[in-house]
Write a protein that holds these residues in place. Structure first.
Motif, mmCIF file in Angstrom:
data_model
loop_
_atom_site.group_PDB
_atom_site.id
_atom_site.type_symbol
_atom_site.label_atom_id
_atom_site.label_comp_id
_atom_site.label_asym_id
_atom_site.label_seq_id
_atom_site.Cartn_x
_atom_site.Cartn_y
_atom_site.Cartn_z
ATOM 1 N N GLU A 1 -21.125 105.481 100.475
ATOM 2 C CA GLU A 1 -19.595 106.056 101.498
ATOM 3 C C GLU A 1 -18.498 106.953 101.008
ATOM 4 O O GLU A 1 -18.687 107.619 102.500
ATOM 5 N N ALA A 2 -19.381 107.914 99.530
ATOM 6 C CA ALA A 2 -18.487 109.494 100.015
ATOM 7 C C ALA A 2 -19.551 109.470 100.789
ATOM 8 O O ALA A 2 -18.667 111.536 101.477
ATOM 9 N N LEU A 3 -20.934 110.063 101.341
ATOM 10 C CA LEU A 3 -21.389 110.497 102.481
ATOM 11 C C LEU A 3 -21.305 110.459 103.651
ATOM 12 O O LEU A 3 -21.397 111.242 104.108
ATOM 13 N N LEU A 4 -21.481 109.234 103.669
ATOM 14 C CA LEU A 4 -20.271 108.793 104.975
ATOM 15 C C LEU A 4 -18.635 109.532 105.803
ATOM 16 O O LEU A 4 -19.057 109.683 107.031
ATOM 17 N N GLY B 1 -24.007 113.894 111.504
ATOM 18 C CA GLY B 1 -24.165 113.306 110.850
ATOM 19 C C GLY B 1 -24.507 114.321 109.666
ATOM 20 O O GLY B 1 -24.890 114.575 109.057
ATOM 21 N N THR B 2 -23.871 115.901 110.084
ATOM 22 C CA THR B 2 -24.165 116.504 108.768
ATOM 23 C C THR B 2 -22.801 115.997 107.226
ATOM 24 O O THR B 2 -21.862 116.309 107.614
ATOM 25 N N VAL B 3 -24.056 116.735 106.441
ATOM 26 C CA VAL B 3 -23.181 115.680 105.137
ATOM 27 C C VAL B 3 -22.458 117.609 104.803
ATOM 28 O O VAL B 3 -22.805 118.306 104.587
ATOM 29 N N ASP B 4 -21.012 117.487 104.398
ATOM 30 C CA ASP B 4 -20.325 118.339 103.632
ATOM 31 C C ASP B 4 -20.987 118.476 102.617
ATOM 32 O O ASP B 4 -20.620 117.712 101.157
#
Length: 399
Positions: free
Chosen positions: A239-242, A249-252
């Motif tokens: 959930e944190a990654l989403l 779709g690139t994760v901070d």
């Protein structure tokens, strides 16, 4: 037994007069005069790729035909696909998209229903379609509806539904992928809680798949985006990654927790997991890099992510590939279940129908594979071959 002939009905190449960019449309088959298949945009897209995707759509549609359910309003269509050889991040991409849709207008108005696919969001496709003078990207199906106004309102209402801030249209595909995966695990007698998952892609399909698998008790230990692989053997906070994704779709990386590791881009493929989910691009697993796969199941959430020669080698090592024509078919089916009126614009109804349908379909495919001693993909082809004569007799199958 009727089979699919090798040549599609329509195969064309378009060249943009402004940029020289090429785009493609392949109509593989028509049922009741209409076909279904999304539009993708990626640099390197080819006519052969689009033709393969269109054939896959023919199979997906046929697999969702249930001759034994007289209550079903959705009658599957033929298969088609569009593709544009352009980087969707290119500043010129939107103009190319509008001009492509304008050129394809006669097909979209009459035989090709389309929507978002790799590199394109539905909002962007809808905006470009309006600028190209189209009523809708699915208007070719309108003559088949009992009440067009009611059906269009129902679909619009469904697209307005959100769950935890995410659109229902973005979630149903991942729900279907997860249920197909769980069906395979259950058939093998594997307890969900001990299963580790690695995914390539955390966009629309990959992100939703990660969410549903995590909520089913599986542990997502690796995900890959364009910046590399994020891994944690103890399990990632999905959930944190989403919540930390951008529109592509690139994760901070600032959202990573203690214990999360940043690894090379291809590390997702060799992760020590039971389930591997390529959910981003086609041709991700080839004859060479398949040797790195350690999973027991490869679940094709993306279209055509495993090359045929790689699949044969994986099968020889006892690794089962759950094919895209089954696994990721829930998104397409949800559109039509909603538009034709099998389900309403409600999240729980959509998820429930998707779970039941996808589990039943995967169970049939795995049962056929076991009975015939073949791969699930070959079993899916066999099921399609069973359905074609019935569809041809009832609705007209134009080869």
């Amino acid at each position: 037994m009727q089979s699919l002939s090798p040549a599609p009905l329509v195969s064309l190449t378009w060249t943009d007069h402004v940029t020289g960019t090429e785009g493609y449309l392949v109509v593989d088959r028509l049922v009741r005069g209409v076909s279904s298949g999304g539009l993708r945009m990626r640099k390197g897209c080819t006519l052969a790729e689009v033709a393969g995707l269109a054939r896959g759509m023919t199979m997906k549609e046929a697999l969702h035909f249930d001759a034994g359910d007289p209550r079903a309003r959705y009658i599957p269509l033929g298969g088609s696909k569009g593709g544009i050889d352009c980087d969707p991040l290119d500043p010129a991409a939107y103009g190319v998209l509008v001009r492509f849709l304008r050129a394809m207008r006669p097909y979209i108005e009459n035989v090709w229903t389309t929507g978002e696919d790799l590199g394109l969001s539905q909002d962007l496709v809808d905006r470009a379609a309006a600028e190209a003078g189209l009523v809708s990207t699915v208007q070719a199906v309108y003559p088949l509806l009992d009440d067009e106004a009611v059906a269009r309102r129902r679909l619009a209402d469904a697209f307005a539904v959100t769950v935890d801030g995410i659109g229902l249209d973005e979630l149903v595909g991942g729900c279907g992928v997860a249920e197909a995966t769980l069906a395979a695990l259950d058939r093998a007698g594997v307890v969900h809680g001990g299963v580790r998952v690695s995914l390539q892609g955390l966009g629309t399909m990959g992100g939703a798949t990660a969410r549903f698998l995590s909520r089913a008790g599986l542990s997502v230990v690796a995900v890959a985006d364009v910046r590399g692989t994020i891994a944690n053997p103890a399990g990632l906070d999905v959930e944190a990654l989403l919540a930390a994704r951008d529109a592509h779709g690139t994760v901070d990386r600032g959202a990573l927790r203690d214990g999360d590791q940043e690894l090379p881009a291809d590390a997702w493929l060799a992760a020590d997991v039971e389930v591997l989910v390529p959910a981003a691009v086609s041709y991700a697993v080839d004859a060479v890099n398949q040797a790195s796969v350690r999973a027991r199941w490869v679940v094709e959430a993306a279209n055509m992510p495993v090359l045929p020669e790689a699949e044969a080698l994986l099968a020889g090592r006892g690794i089962t590939v759950l094919p895209d024509v089954v696994v990721n078919s829930g998104t397409n089916a949800w559109w039509w279940w909603t538009l034709f009126g099998d389900i309403g614009p409600d999240a729980e109804e959509a998820f429930g129908h998707t779970r039941r349908s996808m589990r039943a379909l995967m169970d049939r495919v795995l049962e056929r594979a076991a009975a015939e001693g073949c791969t699930p993909r070959a079993a899916a082809h066999s099921l399609v071959a069973d359905r074609l004569p019935v569809m041809a007799e009832r609705f007209g199958w134009y080869r």
